[in-house]
Design an enzyme around this catalytic site. Structure first.
Site, PDB file in Angstrom:
ATOM      1  N   ARG A  53     -32.170 124.408 -27.232  1.00  0.00           N
ATOM      2  CA  ARG A  53     -32.406 123.161 -26.490  1.00  0.00           C
ATOM      3  C   ARG A  53     -32.108 121.946 -27.364  1.00  0.00           C
ATOM      4  NH1 ARG A  53     -37.212 123.786 -23.534  1.00  0.00           N
ATOM      5  NH2 ARG A  53     -38.403 122.996 -25.293  1.00  0.00           N
ATOM      6  N   TYR A 105     -27.730  95.971 -20.141  1.00  0.00           N
ATOM      7  CA  TYR A 105     -27.202  96.997 -19.240  1.00  0.00           C
ATOM      8  C   TYR A 105     -28.119  97.141 -18.031  1.00  0.00           C
ATOM      9  CZ  TYR A 105     -25.865 101.497 -17.363  1.00  0.00           C
ATOM     10  OH  TYR A 105     -25.504 102.503 -16.505  1.00  0.00           O
ATOM     11  N   ASP A 178     -28.974  98.431 -28.707  1.00  0.00           N
ATOM     12  CA  ASP A 178     -27.900  99.103 -27.972  1.00  0.00           C
ATOM     13  C   ASP A 178     -26.587  98.521 -28.490  1.00  0.00           C
ATOM     14  OD1 ASP A 178     -25.944  99.921 -26.213  1.00  0.00           O
ATOM     15  OD2 ASP A 178     -27.164  99.688 -24.411  1.00  0.00           O
ATOM     16  N   LYS A 203     -18.939 105.986 -23.949  1.00  0.00           N
ATOM     17  CA  LYS A 203     -17.986 104.867 -24.017  1.00  0.00           C
ATOM     18  C   LYS A 203     -17.051 105.044 -25.217  1.00  0.00           C
ATOM     19  CE  LYS A 203     -20.762 103.438 -20.754  1.00  0.00           C
ATOM     20  NZ  LYS A 203     -20.620 103.997 -19.444  1.00  0.00           N
TER      21      LYS A 203
HETATM   22  N1  PLP Z   1     -25.706 100.893 -22.563  1.00  0.00           N
HETATM   23  C1  PLP Z   1     -24.590 100.254 -22.189  1.00  0.00           C
HETATM   24  C2  PLP Z   1     -24.212  98.984 -22.862  1.00  0.00           C
HETATM   25  C3  PLP Z   1     -23.808 100.777 -21.143  1.00  0.00           C
HETATM   26  O1  PLP Z   1     -22.696 100.123 -20.767  1.00  0.00           O
HETATM   27  C4  PLP Z   1     -24.204 101.996 -20.523  1.00  0.00           C
HETATM   28  C5  PLP Z   1     -23.414 102.574 -19.414  1.00  0.00           C
HETATM   29  O2  PLP Z   1     -22.598 101.906 -18.792  1.00  0.00           O
HETATM   30  C6  PLP Z   1     -25.366 102.612 -20.957  1.00  0.00           C
HETATM   31  C7  PLP Z   1     -26.099 102.049 -21.979  1.00  0.00           C
HETATM   32  C8  PLP Z   1     -25.826 103.898 -20.327  1.00  0.00           C
HETATM   33  O3  PLP Z   1     -25.036 104.943 -20.793  1.00  0.00           O
HETATM   34  P1  PLP Z   1     -24.731 106.295 -19.987  1.00  0.00           P
HETATM   35  O4  PLP Z   1     -23.911 105.921 -18.799  1.00  0.00           O
HETATM   36  O5  PLP Z   1     -24.029 107.138 -20.992  1.00  0.00           O
HETATM   37  O6  PLP Z   1     -26.063 106.857 -19.573  1.00  0.00           O
END
Ligand code: PLP
Length: 383
Positions: A53, A105, A178, A203
């Site tokens: 896991r 986000y 982030d 990304k």
């Molecule tokens: N943080 C940012 C800046 C994002 O653009 C995204 C997704 O678009 C996320 C977090 C979330 O990531 P995930 O789609 O891999 O769950």
């Protein structure tokens, strides 16, 4: 003998730290689908693994590469960026207070405002770039987590990581960043005082729009990190072995992809800055961007591949421009080698902070001239 710690980011990435596959000395790791590992007659686990896991061997190399890139002491892969972010937020206890920016986000912000709040986490949203508001939002003894995103989706506000880190440390709280859009090739938040770095590895880290993944890197393996680890181990939001393998394969070209996407984004930003079809270009690399000075301080080797265009003529024309683009694909997400466009306000829906005339561009690694010509023709056709 080469001092491997002194190797450049490009070399470490291209060689994924130079690991060899253990059984056959392959330069590429194998894929290890086994979910479980044999226990010896004496009760020991000689491989150090019990159950896959969160002990799959395919996590080891990408986690080590990320740790090295970000200058951290430990890293964890997750099944998505959201599951990585939630593992941090869910390390809080009911009644704890956290601070997050108003521009960030969208899905994470929504989760915080709905489920997070219902679970008893007290959350304050502060205006991006407003350090006084940040300090005022601190609830002494209660604020345990600062969450920031820089540059922030979808208007690319740049917040000062070291200034946030100072406020967080004074409050006795953790700062999580982030850093999906900046990538470790441009910003290393731990160097600026962050405790935890988060990536939607879906990304840029993977870069080919074919793996959903997330990652966390910590500066210190402290108690808070221990709680984050339990969330992954018990929650099981882990990446499959094949996805981990693909992610590592994508990361090998991260440096070169980010460099090219940044050059392309800057070319597009400069071309359309002041253009008569465009109300504003939002890109931290432009001198006129309100976060440019902070960007110069904490971003290096470019300003990333994300920018937004505010279209003269409002929402209707913005939608029409998006409809006429041919090379930019109308799709959500970002950070792939192919360019994407998105009308964010209509995707985010009610409560969005996104201006309705805004088109978000994820600039890929194509020829910048082709990309500029594509936008030019769409603007011309909608004039
Ligand atoms: N943080 C940012 C800046 C994002 O653009 C995204 C997704 O678009 C996320 C977090 C979330 O990531 P995930 O789609 O891999 O769950």
């Amino acid at each position: 003998m080469t001092d491997k710690r002194k190797l450049s980011r490009e070399t470490k990435l291209a060689q994924a730290l130079g690991w060899l596959e253990s059984s056959h000395k392959g330069v590429i790791p194998g894929i290890y689908p086994s979910t479980t590992y044999e226990r010896e007659a004496d009760g020991n686990y000689p491989s150090g693994r019990i159950y896959s896991r969160d002990q799959n061997p395919n996590y080891d190399q990408p986690e080590q590469v990320l740790c090295d890139l970000e200058g951290g002491s430990d890293a964890l892969l997750f099944s998505s960026g959201m599951s990585a972010a939630l593992a941090v937020v869910q390390a809080l206890r009911p009644g704890d207070h956290m601070i997050a920016p108003s521009v960030m986000y969208w899905s994470l912000r929504n989760w915080l405002k709905t489920v997070g709040t219902e679970w008893g986490i007290d959350i304050s949203f502060v205006e991006n770039g407003n350090l006084d508001a940040l300090k005022e939002a601190v609830v002494p003894g209660k604020t345990k987590l600062f969450w920031m995103e820089t540059p922030a989706n979808p208007t690319w506000e740049v917040d000062d990581i070291s200034a946030w880190a100072e406020v967080a440390r004074a409050a006795g709280a953790h700062l999580a960043v982030d850093s999906t859009v900046a990538t470790p090739c441009i910003t290393r938040p731990i160097e600026h005082g962050a405790h935890i770095v988060m990536h939607s590895a879906t990304k840029y880290l993977n870069g080919h729009s074919d793996v959903l993944a997330g990652a966390l890197i910590t500066a210190e393996e402290d108690d808070f990190w221990g709680r984050v680890k339990v969330n992954r181990n018990a929650g099981g939001a882990v990446l499959g072995p094949f996805e981990s393998w693909l992610l590592l394969r994508g990361m090998r070209t991260l440096a070169i992809r980010v460099e090219r996407a940044s050059v392309n984004a800057m070319a597009i930003a400069r071309h359309f800055d002041g253009h008569d079809g465009i109300k504003a270009v939002l890109y931290p690399g432009l001198e006129g961007h309100k976060g440019h000075d902070i960007a110069l301080k904490q971003m290096s080797s470019g300003f990333g591949g994300m920018l937004s265009l505010r279209i003269n003529g409002g929402e209707k024309r913005a939608m029409a421009v998006a409809a006429r683009l041919e090379l930019f694909k109308r799709a959500t997400s970002l950070g792939g080698v192919e360019s994407l466009v998105e009308h964010r306000a209509s995707i985010e829906g009610e409560g969005t902070h996104c201006p309705p005339d805004l088109l978000r561009l994820s600039v890929g690694i194509e020829s910048p001239d082709d990309l500029i010509a594509d936008i030019e023709q769409a603007l011309k056709e909608t004039n």
